[in-house]
Design an enzyme around this catalytic site. Sequence first.
Site, PDB file in Angstrom:
ATOM      1  N   ARG A 103     -36.618  14.239  43.282  1.00 30.72           N
ATOM      2  CA  ARG A 103     -36.369  14.989  42.037  1.00 30.72           C
ATOM      3  C   ARG A 103     -37.689  15.403  41.418  1.00 30.72           C
ATOM      4  O   ARG A 103     -38.587  14.578  41.259  1.00 30.72           O
ATOM      5  CB  ARG A 103     -35.670  14.080  41.007  1.00 30.72           C
ATOM      6  CG  ARG A 103     -34.247  13.833  41.248  1.00 30.72           C
ATOM      7  CD  ARG A 103     -33.530  13.348  40.019  1.00 30.72           C
ATOM      8  NE  ARG A 103     -34.219  12.355  39.195  1.00 30.72           N
ATOM      9  CZ  ARG A 103     -33.747  11.900  38.054  1.00 30.72           C
ATOM     10  NH1 ARG A 103     -32.608  12.350  37.568  1.00 30.72           N
ATOM     11  NH2 ARG A 103     -34.391  10.983  37.366  1.00 30.72           N
ATOM     12  N   THR A 107     -38.131  19.248  35.969  1.00 28.65           N
ATOM     13  CA  THR A 107     -36.873  20.023  35.990  1.00 28.65           C
ATOM     14  C   THR A 107     -35.680  19.145  36.365  1.00 28.65           C
ATOM     15  O   THR A 107     -34.535  19.535  36.138  1.00 28.65           O
ATOM     16  CB  THR A 107     -36.955  21.155  37.025  1.00 28.65           C
ATOM     17  OG1 THR A 107     -37.077  20.549  38.335  1.00 28.65           O
ATOM     18  CG2 THR A 107     -38.139  22.066  36.767  1.00 28.65           C
ATOM     19  N   ASP A 199     -36.308   3.093  38.180  1.00 28.46           N
ATOM     20  CA  ASP A 199     -36.492   3.959  39.340  1.00 28.46           C
ATOM     21  C   ASP A 199     -36.194   3.158  40.603  1.00 28.46           C
ATOM     22  O   ASP A 199     -36.982   2.296  41.016  1.00 28.46           O
ATOM     23  CB  ASP A 199     -37.937   4.496  39.362  1.00 28.46           C
ATOM     24  CG  ASP A 199     -38.093   5.569  40.435  1.00 28.46           C
ATOM     25  OD1 ASP A 199     -37.702   5.309  41.599  1.00 28.46           O
ATOM     26  OD2 ASP A 199     -38.583   6.656  40.108  1.00 28.46           O
ATOM     27  N   ASP A 202     -38.704   3.316  43.667  1.00 24.41           N
ATOM     28  CA  ASP A 202     -39.939   2.570  43.408  1.00 24.41           C
ATOM     29  C   ASP A 202     -39.688   1.065  43.450  1.00 24.41           C
ATOM     30  O   ASP A 202     -40.504   0.301  43.978  1.00 24.41           O
ATOM     31  CB  ASP A 202     -40.500   2.952  42.030  1.00 24.41           C
ATOM     32  CG  ASP A 202     -41.219   4.299  42.063  1.00 24.41           C
ATOM     33  OD1 ASP A 202     -41.502   4.795  43.169  1.00 24.41           O
ATOM     34  OD2 ASP A 202     -41.487   4.840  40.981  1.00 24.41           O
TER      35      ASP A 202
HETATM   36  C1  PRP Z   1     -33.621   9.177  42.736  1.00 22.64           C
HETATM   37  C2  PRP Z   1     -32.411   8.471  43.314  1.00 22.64           C
HETATM   38  C3  PRP Z   1     -31.503   9.607  43.638  1.00 22.64           C
HETATM   39  C4  PRP Z   1     -31.817  10.609  42.574  1.00 22.64           C
HETATM   40  C5  PRP Z   1     -30.690  10.619  41.597  1.00 22.64           C
HETATM   41  O1  PRP Z   1     -34.402   9.684  43.744  1.00 22.64           O
HETATM   42  O2  PRP Z   1     -32.734   7.715  44.424  1.00 22.64           O
HETATM   43  O3  PRP Z   1     -31.710  10.170  44.912  1.00 22.64           O
HETATM   44  O4  PRP Z   1     -33.024  10.186  41.945  1.00 22.64           O
HETATM   45  O5  PRP Z   1     -30.917  11.528  40.608  1.00 22.64           O
HETATM   46  P1  PRP Z   1     -30.029  12.836  40.411  1.00 22.64           P
HETATM   47  O6  PRP Z   1     -28.612  12.401  40.422  1.00 22.64           O
HETATM   48  O7  PRP Z   1     -30.476  13.314  39.057  1.00 22.64           O
HETATM   49  O8  PRP Z   1     -30.358  13.812  41.484  1.00 22.64           O
HETATM   50  P2  PRP Z   1     -35.910  10.205  43.541  1.00 22.64           P
HETATM   51  O9  PRP Z   1     -35.917  11.688  43.417  1.00 22.64           O
HETATM   52  O10 PRP Z   1     -36.553   9.443  42.444  1.00 22.64           O
HETATM   53  O11 PRP Z   1     -36.560   9.897  44.934  1.00 22.64           O
HETATM   54  P3  PRP Z   1     -36.830   8.481  45.645  1.00 22.64           P
HETATM   55  O12 PRP Z   1     -35.484   7.921  46.019  1.00 22.64           O
HETATM   56  O13 PRP Z   1     -37.654   8.858  46.815  1.00 22.64           O
HETATM   57  O14 PRP Z   1     -37.560   7.594  44.674  1.00 22.64           O
HETATM   58  N1  URA Z   2     -33.111   7.880  39.803  1.00 19.15           N
HETATM   59  C1  URA Z   2     -33.389   6.571  39.639  1.00 19.15           C
HETATM   60  O1  URA Z   2     -33.968   5.940  40.518  1.00 19.15           O
HETATM   61  N2  URA Z   2     -33.022   5.980  38.493  1.00 19.15           N
HETATM   62  C2  URA Z   2     -32.385   6.651  37.510  1.00 19.15           C
HETATM   63  O2  URA Z   2     -32.065   6.042  36.481  1.00 19.15           O
HETATM   64  C3  URA Z   2     -32.108   8.019  37.693  1.00 19.15           C
HETATM   65  C4  URA Z   2     -32.488   8.607  38.858  1.00 19.15           C
END
Ligand code: PRP
Ligand code: URA
Length: 208
Positions: A103, A107, A199, A202
């Site tokens: 994400r 945005t 997160d 992370d």
């Molecule tokens: C996080 C999570 C989802 C997404 C959810 O991923 O693991 O994939 O956000 O958010 P959304 O419903 O608003 O799309 P992130 O983009 O942080 O990537 P990561 O899993 O690599 O940390």
């Molecule tokens: N992605 C995450 O990892 N945590 C949140 O709360 C939202 C999006």
Amino acid sequence: MGKLTIINHPLIEHKLAIIRNKATDTKTFRENVNEIGSLVTYEITRDLTTRPVEVETPICKTICQVLAKEVVIVPILRAGLGMVDGIQLVIPTAKIGHIGLYRDEKTLLPHEYYVKLPKEIVDATILVVDPMLATGGSAIVAINHIKARGGKDIRFVGLVGCPEGIKALRAAHPDVDIYLVKEDERLNEVGYIVPGLGDCGDRLFGTR
Ligand code: PRP
Ligand code: URA
């Protein structure tokens, strides 16, 4: 409209309390996310169809039931990876596809960096796995990719969602059943689920 199922179980509640806690270390967080993955798989697969096969026991022949369709697990990278081992423990024959999305922090729109799906998705039951359903953007884009490659029987498997993400996913993909262990209150101003668990990527991988 696809079903929304919130999976309730005391063991899941207990493990959710552990992963919500900001003091939980990476190893414990990862273990509990995987364990919840195993526990929810019983509920998610409850209505899979089976077909009869003849099996010879040490005593005689008998008719048993086996899964009629293949199961394909598709984690959304990175955080979806955290549930794969737990799900595969229960469905060891499942094939795995991968969809890499991140994400944009401003945005909140998902950006794709990797897609690799097994050809079996056309006829399989597909479990799209991502612990967090926040805006719903990542789940929607991942399912778009799967449908574009012929996937039809799709279930979304998450841990924590919120009304905004559930509404968006249902509107974009009304044929997809959604499974979560908790529907939280809301998204905050920077796109995190409240109370959520922070997160998830992370926390699983020890980054940041
Ligand atoms: C996080 C999570 C989802 C997404 C959810 O991923 O693991 O994939 O956000 O958010 P959304 O419903 O608003 O799309 P992130 O983009 O942080 O990537 P990561 O899993 O690599 O940390
Ligand atoms: N992605 C995450 O990892 N945590 C949140 O709360 C939202 C999006």
